[in-house]
Write a protein that holds these residues in place. Structure first.
Motif, short mmCIF file in Angstrom:
data_model
loop_
_atom_site.label_atom_id
_atom_site.label_comp_id
_atom_site.label_asym_id
_atom_site.label_seq_id
_atom_site.Cartn_x
_atom_site.Cartn_y
_atom_site.Cartn_z
N ASP A 1 86.99 -6.94 39.83
CA ASP A 1 86.24 -6.68 38.59
C ASP A 1 85.51 -5.34 38.67
OD1 ASP A 1 84.75 -7.43 36.06
OD2 ASP A 1 83.08 -7.30 37.47
N TRP A 2 84.79 -5.11 39.75
CA TRP A 2 84.03 -3.86 39.90
C TRP A 2 84.97 -2.66 40.01
CZ3 TRP A 2 83.48 -0.32 44.01
CH2 TRP A 2 82.41 0.58 43.89
N LEU A 3 86.04 -2.79 40.80
CA LEU A 3 86.98 -1.68 40.94
C LEU A 3 87.62 -1.31 39.61
CD1 LEU A 3 88.65 -2.78 44.30
CD2 LEU A 3 87.46 -0.60 43.95
N GLU B 1 75.35 -1.93 42.40
CA GLU B 1 75.45 -3.25 41.78
C GLU B 1 75.43 -4.29 42.90
OE1 GLU B 1 78.89 -5.58 39.28
OE2 GLU B 1 78.48 -3.51 38.71
N LYS B 2 74.66 -5.36 42.71
CA LYS B 2 74.50 -6.35 43.79
C LYS B 2 74.87 -7.75 43.31
CE LYS B 2 70.10 -5.38 45.09
NZ LYS B 2 68.90 -5.18 45.95
N HIS B 3 75.53 -8.50 44.19
CA HIS B 3 75.87 -9.90 43.93
C HIS B 3 75.67 -10.72 45.20
CE1 HIS B 3 77.71 -9.01 40.01
NE2 HIS B 3 78.22 -7.94 40.58
N ILE B 4 75.48 -12.03 45.03
CA ILE B 4 75.39 -12.94 46.16
C ILE B 4 76.38 -14.08 45.95
CG2 ILE B 4 73.92 -14.56 47.45
CD1 ILE B 4 71.51 -12.89 46.62
N ILE B 5 77.20 -14.37 46.96
CA ILE B 5 78.13 -15.49 46.91
C ILE B 5 77.42 -16.71 47.49
CG2 ILE B 5 80.33 -16.42 47.70
CD1 ILE B 5 81.43 -13.61 47.76
N PRO B 6 77.23 -17.77 46.70
CA PRO B 6 76.52 -18.95 47.21
C PRO B 6 77.37 -19.75 48.20
CG PRO B 6 77.26 -19.33 44.95
CD PRO B 6 77.59 -17.90 45.28
N ASP B 7 76.68 -20.55 49.01
CA ASP B 7 77.34 -21.49 49.93
C ASP B 7 78.37 -20.76 50.80
OD1 ASP B 7 77.84 -23.98 51.07
OD2 ASP B 7 79.50 -24.40 49.70
N CYS B 8 77.97 -19.62 51.33
CA CYS B 8 78.90 -18.80 52.12
C CYS B 8 78.17 -18.25 53.33
CB CYS B 8 79.44 -17.64 51.27
SG CYS B 8 80.70 -16.64 52.11
N GLY B 9 78.81 -18.39 54.50
CA GLY B 9 78.26 -17.84 55.73
C GLY B 9 78.79 -16.45 56.00
N HIS B 10 78.95 -16.12 57.28
CA HIS B 10 79.23 -14.74 57.67
C HIS B 10 80.65 -14.28 57.35
CE1 HIS B 10 78.88 -11.07 59.95
NE2 HIS B 10 79.96 -11.38 60.65
N LEU C 1 70.36 13.24 59.54
CA LEU C 1 71.29 12.92 58.45
C LEU C 1 70.51 12.59 57.17
CD1 LEU C 1 74.38 12.76 58.67
CD2 LEU C 1 74.17 10.30 58.97
N VAL C 2 70.94 13.17 56.06
CA VAL C 2 70.32 12.85 54.77
C VAL C 2 70.85 11.49 54.31
CG1 VAL C 2 70.07 13.52 52.36
CG2 VAL C 2 70.09 15.27 54.14
N GLU C 3 69.96 10.53 54.13
CA GLU C 3 70.37 9.16 53.85
C GLU C 3 70.41 8.90 52.34
OE1 GLU C 3 69.44 6.43 57.54
OE2 GLU C 3 67.58 7.04 56.58
N LYS C 4 71.48 9.39 51.73
CA LYS C 4 71.69 9.17 50.30
C LYS C 4 73.17 8.96 50.05
CE LYS C 4 68.66 9.80 47.60
NZ LYS C 4 67.62 8.91 47.02
N VAL C 5 73.51 7.82 49.46
CA VAL C 5 74.90 7.50 49.12
C VAL C 5 75.09 7.82 47.65
CG1 VAL C 5 76.62 5.65 48.98
CG2 VAL C 5 75.02 5.71 50.90
N ASN C 6 75.80 8.90 47.37
CA ASN C 6 75.89 9.41 46.00
C ASN C 6 77.20 9.05 45.32
OD1 ASN C 6 73.33 10.80 45.83
ND2 ASN C 6 74.14 12.25 47.32
N VAL C 7 77.66 7.83 45.54
CA VAL C 7 78.88 7.35 44.86
C VAL C 7 78.61 5.94 44.33
CG1 VAL C 7 80.53 8.74 46.20
CG2 VAL C 7 79.80 6.49 47.06
N PRO C 8 79.40 5.48 43.35
CA PRO C 8 79.25 4.10 42.87
C PRO C 8 79.41 3.12 44.02
CG PRO C 8 80.74 5.34 41.44
CD PRO C 8 80.47 6.21 42.63
N SER C 9 78.52 2.13 44.09
CA SER C 9 78.53 1.21 45.22
C SER C 9 78.31 -0.22 44.76
CB SER C 9 77.43 1.60 46.23
OG SER C 9 77.64 2.90 46.74
N LEU C 10 78.95 -1.13 45.48
CA LEU C 10 78.87 -2.57 45.22
C LEU C 10 78.40 -3.26 46.49
CD1 LEU C 10 79.55 -5.12 43.46
CD2 LEU C 10 81.87 -4.98 44.41
N MET C 11 77.40 -4.12 46.38
CA MET C 11 76.91 -4.88 47.52
C MET C 11 77.11 -6.36 47.25
SD MET C 11 75.52 -4.74 50.50
CE MET C 11 75.77 -6.33 51.31
N ILE C 12 77.93 -7.00 48.11
CA ILE C 12 78.20 -8.43 47.97
C ILE C 12 77.64 -9.13 49.20
CG2 ILE C 12 79.98 -10.21 47.74
CD1 ILE C 12 81.82 -8.00 46.57
#
Length: 323
Positions: A316-318, A291-300, A256-267
């Motif tokens: 916001d991203w959508l 685009e990457k974000h981290i939510i503080p004080d948050c578990g799984h 499998l070619v490992e490339k995600v060719n669409v807009p993506s958000l990582m939280i």
């Protein structure tokens, strides 16, 4: 807004339960749950996205809730990544949708990143919640986990057919209370523990008296009742079947070619011990528009622990990328 009742579509051999809110002509956003979860795990996100003008769609996936799935040891391969992604493509067909933005948490995150590789023409964008894009490793992942953590590590333990599901099915409300807890410690505190307490085993904890379980109970009575009814109906076997395909999925991904060719958000969640924020390092090599974000004080359990923060980031991203 009340959680919607399901409607059912034929998808890849399943009678799939689908929960929807929002305008039919809105940009569709498909939310994919993990273990041991349901479409209901997105109960705080569905109305937020619908209210922002998006068509919010969440299925009970293969093996879960009102969808259910095949049972028996011979059925284990029917829970591999090809089936899980084909299910979602089949759901889009049934809903007469060309493509959608796919959001996934936990195992659902693995599925939505793989959707972008296996069905790229059906994916407009990807939102990973806690789960980063994880490239294919050099060795069978179960072999690697067994070497690193030992036999009691929960994913390795899940490989024994019939054992974990019997344990969880025996007392479903107790099992739900065990899984759905706020993180009892910060990631840095976990990292400071002795090695024998970091093997990601739950066996001793699950067997112990409930009063000794760390972390605060996350579900209220109504939520616990919903999950309990759903897992009494489906059992845990199907969901655990996803874990029993780590090796098979690794084999299936060889070319499998490992490339995600669409807009993506990582939280990411700052204190998720399993899906750690640092696992997103280098994702840009596989997901260029990220685009990457981290939510503080948050578990799984991000959707339930920090719903307002997660909803705001998703909406916001959508709106910026698909509004």
């Amino acid at each position: 807004m009340a959680f919607p009742e399901p409607h059912y579509v034929k998808a890849n051999g399943l009678n799939m339960a689908v929960y929807e809110q929002g305008p039919k002509d809105g940009v569709p956003v498909v939310m994919c749950h993990g273990f041991p979860e349901l479409a209901y795990s997105w109960r705080h996100q569905i109305p937020a996205l619908a209210g922002a003008g998006f068509r919010a769609i969440a299925p009970d996936q293969r093996g879960y809730g009102n969808t259910g799935g095949p049972k028996g040891e011979d059925a284990v391969p029917l829970y591999d990544i090809a089936h899980l992604t084909d299910d979602l493509a089949g759901m889009l067909d049934a809903l007469e949708l060309d493509k959608a933005v796919f959001a996934g948490h936990d195992w659902g995150g693995m599925v939505v990143w793989q959707m972008a590789l296996r069905h790229p023409d059906r994916v407009a964008g990807v939102i990973g919640v806690n789960t980063p894009f994880i490239p294919r490793g050099p060795i069978d992942p179960i072999v690697g986990m067994r070497m690193m953590f030992g036999e009691d590590m929960y994913i390795v333990f899940f490989q024994k057919y019939g054992v974990a599901e019997k344990m969880f099915d025996a007392d479903v409300p107790r099992s739900m209370r065990f899984w759905y807890r706020k993180s009892a410690m910060k990631l840095a505190d976990f990292d400071a523990l002795p090695a024998d307490q970091k093997n990601l085993s739950f066996l001793k904890g699950f067997a112990a008296d409930e009063s000794t379980w760390p972390g605060e109970q996350l579900l209220n009575d109504e939520e616990l009742a919903y999950y309990t009814a759903a897992f009494r109906k489906s059992g845990f076997e199907g969901g655990i079947g996803w874990y029993r395909n780590f090796t098979r999925n690794w084999q299936l991904g060889e070319n499998l070619v490992e490339k995600v060719n669409v807009p993506s958000l990582m939280i990411s969640a700052a204190d998720d011990i399993v899906l750690r924020p640092e696992m997103t390092a280098g994702m840009e090599n596989f997901v260029p528009d990220l685009e990457k974000h981290i939510i503080p004080d948050c578990g799984h359990w991000t959707q339930a622990e920090k719903p307002a923060e997660l909803n705001a980031m998703m909406v916001d991203w959508l709106k910026r990328r698909f509004g």
